[in-house]
Structure formats: structure tokens, C-alpha cells
Scaffold this motif. Structure first.
Motif, PDB file in Angstrom:
ATOM      1  N   SER B   5      -0.430  44.647  17.928  1.00 50.68           N
ATOM      2  CA  SER B   5      -1.828  44.211  18.008  1.00 50.68           C
ATOM      3  C   SER B   5      -2.051  43.463  19.313  1.00 50.68           C
ATOM      4  O   SER B   5      -1.146  42.816  19.839  1.00 50.68           O
ATOM      5  CB  SER B   5      -2.207  43.343  16.806  1.00 50.68           C
ATOM      6  OG  SER B   5      -1.417  42.181  16.777  1.00 50.68           O
ATOM      7  N   GLN B   6      -3.280  43.566  19.800  1.00 52.37           N
ATOM      8  CA  GLN B   6      -3.668  42.906  21.047  1.00 52.37           C
ATOM      9  C   GLN B   6      -5.021  42.241  20.870  1.00 52.37           C
ATOM     10  O   GLN B   6      -5.882  42.743  20.143  1.00 52.37           O
ATOM     11  CB  GLN B   6      -3.748  43.914  22.195  1.00 52.37           C
ATOM     12  CG  GLN B   6      -2.410  44.516  22.576  1.00 52.37           C
ATOM     13  CD  GLN B   6      -2.528  45.423  23.792  1.00 52.37           C
ATOM     14  OE1 GLN B   6      -2.322  46.641  23.711  1.00 52.37           O
ATOM     15  NE2 GLN B   6      -2.845  44.833  24.938  1.00 52.37           N
ATOM     16  N   SER B   7      -5.177  41.125  21.571  1.00 51.31           N
ATOM     17  CA  SER B   7      -6.469  40.447  21.539  1.00 51.31           C
ATOM     18  C   SER B   7      -6.737  39.784  22.880  1.00 51.31           C
ATOM     19  O   SER B   7      -5.798  39.388  23.579  1.00 51.31           O
ATOM     20  CB  SER B   7      -6.496  39.397  20.425  1.00 51.31           C
ATOM     21  OG  SER B   7      -5.483  38.429  20.634  1.00 51.31           O
ATOM     22  N   PRO B   8      -8.011  39.686  23.259  1.00 50.34           N
ATOM     23  CA  PRO B   8      -9.153  40.331  22.607  1.00 50.34           C
ATOM     24  C   PRO B   8      -9.163  41.828  22.873  1.00 50.34           C
ATOM     25  O   PRO B   8      -8.410  42.310  23.707  1.00 50.34           O
ATOM     26  CB  PRO B   8     -10.339  39.640  23.296  1.00 50.34           C
ATOM     27  CG  PRO B   8      -9.843  39.356  24.680  1.00 50.34           C
ATOM     28  CD  PRO B   8      -8.386  38.991  24.517  1.00 50.34           C
ATOM     29  N   SER B   9     -10.025  42.558  22.199  1.00 49.19           N
ATOM     30  CA  SER B   9     -10.123  43.992  22.465  1.00 49.19           C
ATOM     31  C   SER B   9     -10.920  44.242  23.744  1.00 49.19           C
ATOM     32  O   SER B   9     -10.657  45.212  24.460  1.00 49.19           O
ATOM     33  CB  SER B   9     -10.772  44.717  21.289  1.00 49.19           C
ATOM     34  OG  SER B   9     -12.020  44.146  20.992  1.00 49.19           O
ATOM     35  N   LYS B  11     -12.775  41.990  27.154  1.00 51.71           N
ATOM     36  CA  LYS B  11     -12.954  40.714  27.834  1.00 51.71           C
ATOM     37  C   LYS B  11     -13.764  40.958  29.103  1.00 51.71           C
ATOM     38  O   LYS B  11     -13.383  41.780  29.943  1.00 51.71           O
ATOM     39  CB  LYS B  11     -11.603  40.092  28.182  1.00 51.71           C
ATOM     40  CG  LYS B  11     -11.671  38.804  28.962  1.00 51.71           C
ATOM     41  CD  LYS B  11     -12.164  37.655  28.122  1.00 51.71           C
ATOM     42  CE  LYS B  11     -12.134  36.351  28.897  1.00 51.71           C
ATOM     43  NZ  LYS B  11     -12.645  35.207  28.078  1.00 51.71           N
ATOM     44  N   THR B 108      -6.440  45.902  25.717  1.00 51.81           N
ATOM     45  CA  THR B 108      -7.540  44.980  26.023  1.00 51.81           C
ATOM     46  C   THR B 108      -8.255  45.525  27.248  1.00 51.81           C
ATOM     47  O   THR B 108      -7.640  45.709  28.298  1.00 51.81           O
ATOM     48  CB  THR B 108      -7.032  43.560  26.329  1.00 51.81           C
ATOM     49  OG1 THR B 108      -6.458  42.989  25.165  1.00 51.81           O
ATOM     50  CG2 THR B 108      -8.184  42.684  26.820  1.00 51.81           C
TER      51      THR B 108
END
Lengths: 114, 113
Positions: B5-9, B11, B108
Motif C-alpha cells: 500500500s502507498q499513501s497518498p494516492s 499529491k 502515488t
């Protein structure tokens, strides 16, 4: 140094016809080779991998690839294209002496016509 | 099990600002990689972490880019003083210790105005 060349930037086929996406590699070592697929606005999904076992590798969704050392090729094939196969496909090489970092080809966009 | 998982999707930032991108690898995977995907350059390797070894930073494009991996799990990629040419999709991948296959997160998308 390792590199890959995808010979076609775009391939168009009709639904139900065979798919051939071509890839040639260059590696100083016995390489690991992969095909990844990327659907629009989606992440990269591993289709199949070659790691010096069988030269004919079967992947997901009916895709397969054959490692040919004499031709330094790793072409991706599928007997019958489906509309859902439309995506960008990447041929990728890595070398164990470089920690497994991946070197990507420029990608081949596959279009499937109804 | 859960994937990478990565955040934010997404930016969006202004030129000159700093940004931090986060990656959570697959549980149990010891190797973690960052890549960048941009229109002009395709997919490029940035940095690689393996266990407690020193990271391979050979792909970082400038000293404005840095990354760390805390506790052998979560990683943060930091870009300082962002430039418009930093606009790209930043992808994280992880692999088990055998290095044979990397599994990618959704990325992201960074836009620098």
C-alpha cells in the motif's frame, strides 16, 4: 549492464486472434526476466517470471513466454486475445548481483479490437 | 493477504515545497524498492532496501531525494524543494528474500505546480 528492448511500442490485434509482444534482453549474468502488465490508472501486476528453471513460462490470464538464450529473447504470447487484455506491457530484467533491482523496457501498448 | 500500500494516492504541491510519500510493503518481505514512472523517462529505479544492509541509492536523481525505512518495514520517500520535473507516479515494490518477484503498490501520483 542489463537492458531490455521492447521491439514494438504499440500492437493492435482483433479479439480472438493471437498476441505476440516482443522483447530482447542484454545481460552479463544469467538474468531473471519478467513481464508486468499495467491497466489504465492501475498498478503493475506480475504476469510471469523466468528464473532459470523451465524455458517456457506460463503466467496468469493465459499468457506465456519463452526464454531463448541463443536469441536473447523473451517474447510474450497468448493464443487468443480478450478485450480485457488491452493494457501496457513491460518486459523487465534483473540481475542477482544488483540486489534484484528491475530494469524496465519502454513498454508495449496492446490494443484489442472487437 | 494485503498487498503493498502507498499513501497518498495523489499529491499536488507547489514548486519548492517538500513532500513525503509512504510505502507499506507486504508483511514479511525484506526487500523494498522505489521506482518512478514518468512520460519522458518510463520506469526508473530509485532506491532499494534489503534488511539491515545499507540501501542502494544509485538511482536517486539528485540529493533532493532521500528515503528511509524504519524497523525494516514502512518506508518514506522524501523529495525536498520539489521541481516540476519531479512530477511523476512514484511506485513502491517489495519482494521476499529470494528477489525473484516484486509486487507493486498502486503508486502515488505527484504533481508539482
Amino acid at each position: 549492464a542489463q537492458s531490455v528492448t521492447q521491439l514494438d511500442s504499440h500492437v493492435s490485434v482483433s479479439e480472438g486472434t493471437p498476441v505476440l509482444l516482443r522483447c530482447n534482453y542484454s545481460s552479463s549474468y544469467s538474468p531473471s526476466l519478467f513481464w508486468y502488465v499495467q491497466h489504465p490508472n492501475k498498478g503493475l501486476q506480475l504476469l510471469l517470471k523466468y528464473t532459470s528453471a523451465a524455458t517456457l513460462v506460463k503466467g496468469i490470464n493465459g499468457f506465456e513466454a519463452e526464454f531463448k538464450k541463443s536469441e536473447t529473447s523473451f517474447h510474450l504470447t497468448k493464443p487468443s486475445a480478450h478485450m480485457s487484455d488491452a493494457a501496457e506491457y513491460f518486459c523487465v530484467v534483473s540481475a542477482p548481483n544488483q540486489g534484484g533491482k528491475l530494469i524496465f523496457g519502454q513498454g508495449t501498448e496492446l490494443s484489442v479490437k472487437p | 493477504g494485503a498487498g503493498v500500500s502507498q499513501s497518498p494516492s495523489n499529491k499536488v504541491t507547489e514548486k519548492g515545497k517538500d513532500v513525503e510519500l509512504r510505502c507499506d510493503p507486504i508483511s514479511g518481505h525484506t526487500a523494498l524498492y522505489w521506482y518512478r514512472q514518468s512520460l519522458g523517462q518510463g520506469l526508473e529505479f530509485l532506491i532499494y532496501f534489503q534488511g539491515n544492509s545499507a540501501p542502494d541509492k544509485s538511482g536517486l536523481p539528485s540529493d533532493r531525494f532521500s528515503a528511509e525505512r524504519t524497523g525494516g518495514s514502512v518506508s518514506t520517500l522524501t523529495i525536498q524543494r520539489t521541481q516540476q520535473e519531479d512530477s511523476a507516479v512514484y511506485l513502491c515494490a517489495s519482494s521476499a528474500e529470494d528477489y525473484t518477484a516484486q509486487y507493486f503498490g498502486p503508486g502515488t501520483r505527484l504533481t508539482v505546480l
